[in-house]
Design an enzyme around this catalytic site. Sequence first.
Site, PDB file in Angstrom:
ATOM      1  N   SER A 161       5.915 -12.607   6.947  1.00  0.00           N
ATOM      2  CA  SER A 161       4.745 -13.221   7.556  1.00  0.00           C
ATOM      3  C   SER A 161       3.577 -12.240   7.613  1.00  0.00           C
ATOM      4  O   SER A 161       3.135 -11.736   6.578  1.00  0.00           O
ATOM      5  CB  SER A 161       5.130 -13.760   8.931  1.00  0.00           C
ATOM      6  OG  SER A 161       4.167 -14.653   9.428  1.00  0.00           O
ATOM      7  N   GLU A 256       6.688 -25.046   4.224  1.00  0.00           N
ATOM      8  CA  GLU A 256       5.971 -24.149   5.137  1.00  0.00           C
ATOM      9  C   GLU A 256       4.458 -24.286   4.946  1.00  0.00           C
ATOM     10  O   GLU A 256       3.984 -24.505   3.825  1.00  0.00           O
ATOM     11  CB  GLU A 256       6.338 -22.699   4.843  1.00  0.00           C
ATOM     12  CG  GLU A 256       7.632 -22.214   5.412  1.00  0.00           C
ATOM     13  CD  GLU A 256       7.697 -20.694   5.387  1.00  0.00           C
ATOM     14  OE1 GLU A 256       6.871 -20.072   6.076  1.00  0.00           O
ATOM     15  OE2 GLU A 256       8.565 -20.156   4.684  1.00  0.00           O
ATOM     16  N   HIS A 286      10.003 -21.183   8.532  1.00  0.00           N
ATOM     17  CA  HIS A 286       9.322 -19.898   8.385  1.00  0.00           C
ATOM     18  C   HIS A 286      10.272 -18.732   8.687  1.00  0.00           C
ATOM     19  O   HIS A 286      10.933 -18.710   9.721  1.00  0.00           O
ATOM     20  CB  HIS A 286       8.139 -19.876   9.364  1.00  0.00           C
ATOM     21  CG  HIS A 286       7.256 -18.684   9.267  1.00  0.00           C
ATOM     22  ND1 HIS A 286       6.561 -18.360   8.130  1.00  0.00           N
ATOM     23  CD2 HIS A 286       6.937 -17.723  10.187  1.00  0.00           C
ATOM     24  CE1 HIS A 286       5.849 -17.274   8.347  1.00  0.00           C
ATOM     25  NE2 HIS A 286       6.066 -16.862   9.575  1.00  0.00           N
TER      26      HIS A 286
END
Length: 319
Positions: A161, A256, A286
């Site tokens: 991320s 996502e 995620h």
Amino acid sequence: MQRRPSYRRDVGLRPSLRSRAYSAVLRLMLRTRVTPDTDIAALRRRFEKFDARGVALDRSVARTAVLCGDVPGEWLSVPESRSERVLLYLRGGSFAFRFPNAHAALVARMCRRLHARALIPDYRLAPEHPFPAATDDCHAVYRFLLAQGIAPRNIVLAGDSAGANLALVTLQRARSAGEPLPACVVLLSPALDCTMGSPSMAHFDGVDPMLRLSALLVLRKHYVPAPELYTHPEVSPLFGDFRGFPPLFFQVGSTEMLRDEAIRAAEKADAAGVDVELELWPEAPHVFQIADFLPEASIALAHIARFVRMRTGWADLAR
């Protein structure tokens, strides 16, 4: 009909029952709305308490605090670790949050497969420390590793991320500084475009069980207060130059919100002549790799290990 690029793989698995249940639980757990009035520091403390109570590490995992110049962090090792092999892992958290135990557990599982140890920096967080604090810290930690005499060919850079964003920025900075680059880079559900202009951002808003566009817009403002910086390559590495990068490995869920950022980055890497692989996992949430009870997570880590071993010369560890 457009031909699918050779570097892209749509993983041919149906979402497991555990994965579907996990997504449902995430929707319930993450109902807290992040608004412009949210006290980010207080929410961070709440998340950290949950992480401390809810995630237990195997007793064989050793964690040792370290100061990488001015940046705190921790070394993580497992019985299988070899000291010359280092995984530099930049954890995610929207540039504002940290989940030390959850990420340590994920990294420990990666280390077991690679017979490596890991360094996990505790980089500075927004809003107290906006851009470029986190990018400065991560680059400093990479330089710390080089100064310790770790051979670049034995360094694997990874992140999830926001941490994947910082991994690519660290790579760009190291290349610009003429520093040796790591053997390869692993990017999980990467957040690479601060403009948030990818179609999947809008298309999967409300479908993605973890992320919400409204929350991401608030957190973006905390990290990068100046909109004119949104396309800066050190904020949005998708807009950077990928030429000369080491091999890149992407994993992302097919539904996502960040899906298209991984797809676009892989396309750009391939066009720049970079050795790249992209995996799209059907309906995976995620950073699903962090949930060790998911069968998809175990398979995904095996794929990561295969990629890393082939690019590092650590193939003698294949099992």
